[in-house]
Motif scaffolding. Structure first.
Motif, short mmCIF file in Angstrom:
data_model
loop_
_atom_site.label_atom_id
_atom_site.label_comp_id
_atom_site.label_asym_id
_atom_site.label_seq_id
_atom_site.Cartn_x
_atom_site.Cartn_y
_atom_site.Cartn_z
N ALA A 190 0.84 -1.20 0.00
CA ALA A 190 0.00 0.00 0.00
C ALA A 190 0.88 1.26 0.00
O ALA A 190 0.58 2.24 -0.69
CB ALA A 190 -0.92 0.00 1.21
N GLN A 191 1.97 1.22 0.77
CA GLN A 191 2.90 2.35 0.78
C GLN A 191 3.53 2.55 -0.60
O GLN A 191 3.72 3.68 -1.05
CB GLN A 191 3.99 2.11 1.82
N LEU A 192 3.85 1.43 -1.26
CA LEU A 192 4.40 1.52 -2.62
C LEU A 192 3.38 2.13 -3.57
O LEU A 192 3.73 2.95 -4.43
CB LEU A 192 4.81 0.12 -3.10
N SER A 193 2.10 1.75 -3.43
CA SER A 193 1.05 2.31 -4.28
C SER A 193 0.92 3.81 -4.05
O SER A 193 0.78 4.59 -5.01
CB SER A 193 -0.28 1.60 -3.99
N GLU A 194 0.97 4.22 -2.77
CA GLU A 194 0.89 5.65 -2.47
C GLU A 194 2.08 6.40 -3.06
O GLU A 194 1.92 7.49 -3.62
CB GLU A 194 0.84 5.85 -0.95
N ALA A 195 3.26 5.80 -2.92
CA ALA A 195 4.46 6.43 -3.50
C ALA A 195 4.35 6.52 -5.01
O ALA A 195 4.78 7.51 -5.62
CB ALA A 195 5.71 5.64 -3.10
N PHE A 196 3.75 5.49 -5.63
CA PHE A 196 3.57 5.48 -7.08
C PHE A 196 2.64 6.60 -7.50
O PHE A 196 2.90 7.31 -8.49
CB PHE A 196 3.01 4.12 -7.51
N ASN A 197 1.55 6.79 -6.74
CA ASN A 197 0.61 7.86 -7.06
C ASN A 197 1.25 9.23 -6.85
O ASN A 197 1.00 10.16 -7.62
CB ASN A 197 -0.64 7.72 -6.20
N THR A 198 2.07 9.33 -5.79
CA THR A 198 2.79 10.59 -5.55
C THR A 198 3.73 10.90 -6.71
O THR A 198 3.84 12.04 -7.16
CB THR A 198 3.58 10.51 -4.24
N MET A 199 4.41 9.84 -7.19
CA MET A 199 5.29 10.01 -8.34
C MET A 199 4.51 10.48 -9.56
O MET A 199 4.97 11.34 -10.32
CB MET A 199 6.00 8.69 -8.64
N ALA A 200 3.30 9.91 -9.73
CA ALA A 200 2.48 10.30 -10.88
C ALA A 200 2.09 11.78 -10.80
O ALA A 200 2.12 12.50 -11.80
CB ALA A 200 1.23 9.42 -10.94
N MET A 201 1.76 12.22 -9.57
CA MET A 201 1.40 13.63 -9.41
C MET A 201 2.61 14.53 -9.69
O MET A 201 2.47 15.60 -10.29
CB MET A 201 0.87 13.87 -7.99
N SER A 202 3.79 14.06 -9.24
CA SER A 202 5.01 14.84 -9.50
C SER A 202 5.30 14.91 -11.00
O SER A 202 5.67 15.96 -11.53
CB SER A 202 6.20 14.22 -8.77
N LEU A 203 5.12 13.76 -11.67
CA LEU A 203 5.33 13.73 -13.12
C LEU A 203 4.34 14.63 -13.83
O LEU A 203 4.68 15.32 -14.80
CB LEU A 203 5.21 12.29 -13.63
N SER A 204 3.08 14.62 -13.32
CA SER A 204 2.06 15.48 -13.92
C SER A 204 2.42 16.95 -13.75
O SER A 204 2.31 17.74 -14.69
CB SER A 204 0.70 15.18 -13.28
N ALA A 205 2.89 17.29 -12.52
CA ALA A 205 3.29 18.68 -12.28
C ALA A 205 4.50 19.05 -13.13
O ALA A 205 4.57 20.16 -13.67
CB ALA A 205 3.61 18.87 -10.79
N LEU A 206 5.43 18.10 -13.26
CA LEU A 206 6.62 18.36 -14.07
C LEU A 206 6.25 18.54 -15.54
O LEU A 206 6.78 19.43 -16.22
CB LEU A 206 7.61 17.21 -13.92
#
Length: 501
Positions: free
Chosen positions: A259-275
């Motif tokens: 679950a922590q990995l999934s949250e980190a993955f979603n956080t990464m997606a948001m960062s990529l989206s912002a980038l």
């Protein structure tokens, strides 16, 4: 963006691999437990049977010694004087063999069988002329005789070379006057009853194992599916991200490491989206920043060439062209510096210089803009010489970008205040300007690359969102920090510090 992603059967390869491994491990575990149990049970049975054989051979040897001691005459391993005691011994062997289902016989010290139950006649007397078809060909190895001469002896083996198959054997010496004259040997086959027992136990284990494997298979199937589902979701998400669709989110299930990995993955997606959003904004900004001065430069030069602009106005428009060229140069330099900073290729040429003097020199380049907006400069008369050890060219860029930012956002008839001071460890530089100020939420973001406070470009009409990012990067590269302080409709202040010389 609207592309549909089909489920690939290969995506379940990890799931089936994990399931196969767990199932195989479960099966091996059951087989190991079963084999261990049978091994322990076999050893336990052998030990028990050897104990029984040893106990009975001892009884026979002691009984034989007692019988022989009651009769006069001399007895040795080769000649038996009295038939009566041998009949009694043979009868004892016969009864004991039947009781424990073992083959018991007595050998002399030459390894030959001298007494066994097959030598008993129908009248239950020892027949010295009888020929034993069972033991007649036995010749016990001398090593066995030596081992059993002075003490009891047990083994799981073939009694030297006597037997073809492994048997359980126990031996006890018969002593007359402290001299061993014969040896009682009892043997027992590892019977088929034991193999039948082992077979039944194995069948029970296999049935239990089969049931356990079915239950384990279902449990492992369920758990494996649950464990690999987030990974499949992530694989699907990466396909979306590869197409530029960052809206897809991995569903977070539970609170474990996955679950922590999934949250980190979603956080990464948001960062990529912002980038990605920043990248597009940057491309749009840079395109605009390049296009606007190029258009102005081209228009003014064409006007001069075709006579639209009169010669008496050449100097005015050439000055504008010069400013636009400088603006383009700063933009390109900023982009190159940003690239070097992010690649770790920016080299620092440390030297000692007066940062107050650099502030004066840089401020002179903004004299015309300051005069045009009637901006009051405060604090220069109180500034003292401040020696710092840093890369002077980089510090000049920091100072230039901060002053440019202050001049740009200071309203007509506003002020810009400069201050330098130091303590025991740090040298501080403060540049404060009056104006609309910056919202607290914006103040946390202004040092991000490509970020512009006014998205509509109504104020920051000549920025690409790189200046403050480069300022922060250069200051931190020198081991310092920069902060922004602001009060709405009053002022904005940037303060940075560098380590003392």
């Amino acid at each position: 963006m609207g592309r549909k992603f089909k489920k690939d059967p290969k995506n379940k390869k990890l799931f089936y691999k994990y399931l196969s491994i767990i199932t195989l491990v479960s099966l091996l575990s059951v087989l190991i437990v079963c084999s261990t149990y049978l091994g322990i049970a076999s050893k336990y049975r052998n030990d028990e049977q050897l104990t029984t054989l040893a106990r009975n051979t001892t009884i026979i040897s002691k009984n034989s010694e007692k019988i022989l001691s009651q009769f006069s005459g001399k007895y040795n391993s080769d000649d038996v004087v009295d038939i009566s005691p041998l009949s009694m011994i043979c009868n004892t062997i016969n009864n004991m063999s039947a009781a424990i289902d073992a083959d018991i016989f007595i050998i002399n010290m030459n390894g030959e069988v001298v007494v066994c139950k097959e030598m008993m006649s129908d009248r239950f007397r020892f027949d010295s002329n009888a020929v034993c078809v069972v033991h007649g060909g036995y010749k016990i190895d001398q090593s066995i005789i030596d081992a059993a001469t002075d003490k009891d002896y047990t083994e799981v083996g073939r009694l030297g070379s006597t037997f073809v198959r492994t048997q359980l054997t126990a031996a006890s010496p018969i002593k007359i006057n402290n001299k061993t004259v014969a040896i009682v040997i009892a043997t027992e086959k590892i019977t088929s009853s034991w193999y039948s027992y082992a077979k039944r136990m194995l069948q029970i284990f296999l049935v239990a194992a089969l049931f356990s494997l079915v239950v384990s298979f279902l449990a492992v199937y369920y758990l494996s599916y649950r464990l690999t589902r987030p990974l499949r979701d992530m694989a699907t998400a990466t396909e979306h991200y590869a197409q530029g669709d960052f809206s897809y989110k991995v569903k977070v299930r539970g609170h474990d490491e996955v679950a922590q990995l999934s949250e980190a993955f979603n956080t990464m997606a948001m960062s990529l989206s912002a980038l990605e959003s920043s990248r597009r904004s940057f491309v749009a900004n840079v395109s605009h920043e390049l296009k606007t001065p190029m258009t102005s430069i081209g228009g003014f030069i064409d006007g001069m060439l075709d006579g639209t602009i009169s010669e008496d106005k050449y100097e005015h428009y050439l000055r504008i062209v010069s400013d636009e060229v400088k603006r383009l140069s700063r933009l390109v330099t900023g982009m190159l510096n940003m690239s070097k900073l992010e690649a770790g290729e920016m080299q620092i040429n440390m030297k000692q210089f007066d940062i107050s003097a650099d502030i004066f020199k840089t401020l002179l380049s903004f004299e015309r803009k300051i005069n045009d907006k009637s901006i009051e400069i405060v604090g220069l008369d109180k500034m003292e010489s401040m020696i710092v050890s840093a890369d002077e060219d980089m510090m000049m860029q920091v100072i230039y970008n901060l002053i440019d930012n202050a001049v740009k956002f200071t309203p007509q008839n506003g002020y810009i205040e400069f201050k330098t001071y130091r303590d025991k460890e740090k040298l501080f530089v403060s540049i404060k300007n009056s104006g609309a100020g910056i919202e607290r939420e914006e103040a946390d973001k202004i040092f991000e690359r490509f970020y512009k406070i006014d998205k509509s470009r109504s104020y920051d009409v000549k920025g690409a969102g790189l200046g403050l990012y480069l300022v922060k990067s250069i200051v931190e590269l020198h081991g310092g920090q920069i902060v922004c302080k602001s009060r709405i409709n009053e002022y904005t202040q940037f303060v940075f510090w560098l380590p003392n010389v």
